[in-house]
Design an enzyme around this catalytic site. Sequence first.
Site, PDB file in Angstrom:
ATOM      1  CG  HIS A 290     -24.178 -29.034   0.848  1.00 33.65           C
ATOM      2  ND1 HIS A 290     -23.154 -29.940   0.651  1.00 33.65           N
ATOM      3  CD2 HIS A 290     -24.172 -28.219  -0.239  1.00 33.65           C
ATOM      4  CE1 HIS A 290     -22.559 -29.683  -0.505  1.00 33.65           C
ATOM      5  NE2 HIS A 290     -23.149 -28.649  -1.067  1.00 33.65           N
TER       6      HIS A 290
ATOM      7  CG  ASP B  80     -28.102 -33.622   2.992  1.00 30.18           C
ATOM      8  OD1 ASP B  80     -28.643 -33.978   1.928  1.00 30.18           O
ATOM      9  OD2 ASP B  80     -28.736 -33.352   4.031  1.00 30.18           O
TER      10      ASP B  80
END
Length: 273
Positions: free
Chosen positions: A41, A160
């Site tokens: 991410h 993340d």
Amino acid sequence: MNYRHDFHAGNHSEVFKHALLCALIDHLQLKPKPICVVDTHAGSGLYDLESPEAMRTGEADRGIRLVYPKRTRALQRYLGVIEHFNPGGLKVYPGSPAIIRHLLRSEDRLVACELEARPAARLKEAMEGDGRVGVHQREGFAAVHAFVPPKERRGLVFLDPPFEKPDELSLAAAALNAAFRKWPTGTYALWYPITGRSQIAKFKKLLSEAVPTFCVEFLAYAKSREGLIGSGLVICNPPWQFEKNVHAICKALVPVFEECGSGYSTEWWVRPR
């Protein structure tokens, strides 16, 4: 919660997870063989701390701007990376793909994934011309399955997620469990915000017990406060003796936020056999 990097760049949770990210990569690079880092991410890579979004929350003032002057030994590596992007004073904050790229050796590789079109385009532009980096516009948890095991057979998957969905941790557990079956020796690190204990306890139960798993939580605001009080990092297959770095980094961060009741805790969810 909805964790968008433009609004939260440089806050206490970013400092915590990125200091540990630098330490993880350093540990993996102790051996000469190349590594691959999959950033699931990734975001756009670099954030203006004077943008309307950052100024609206002011979170960098209670994060990186507090920590930046504290050049303790444990934080030296991380703060050196931040300084690299700020030769004229603290104005921007590098996201995980920018940090990872800076730490790559010539033989290492970064696979950066971002689903949203606008940040993905910004990231592609920022990474253009670097043959060590591949940027992919795709969903992060699906990327875990798609890109493991890497050809290097060594490296890190860094998760993340933005926590836009209420079942984000359940999705993360499913992605990790599937990845373990394909690449059981890889190192995986998942960041999560501390907003309640029930979801974290559920995630712990869902996660496979076949892989050594270490969890560290850092509370910047243990005293009563609204909003994000702290965050955690779950590390599966942590490098040997990495726990020492965790303690050193967290002990260096605690005094910075001492007036707010800061603290940290660690726990082996699954110990190495």
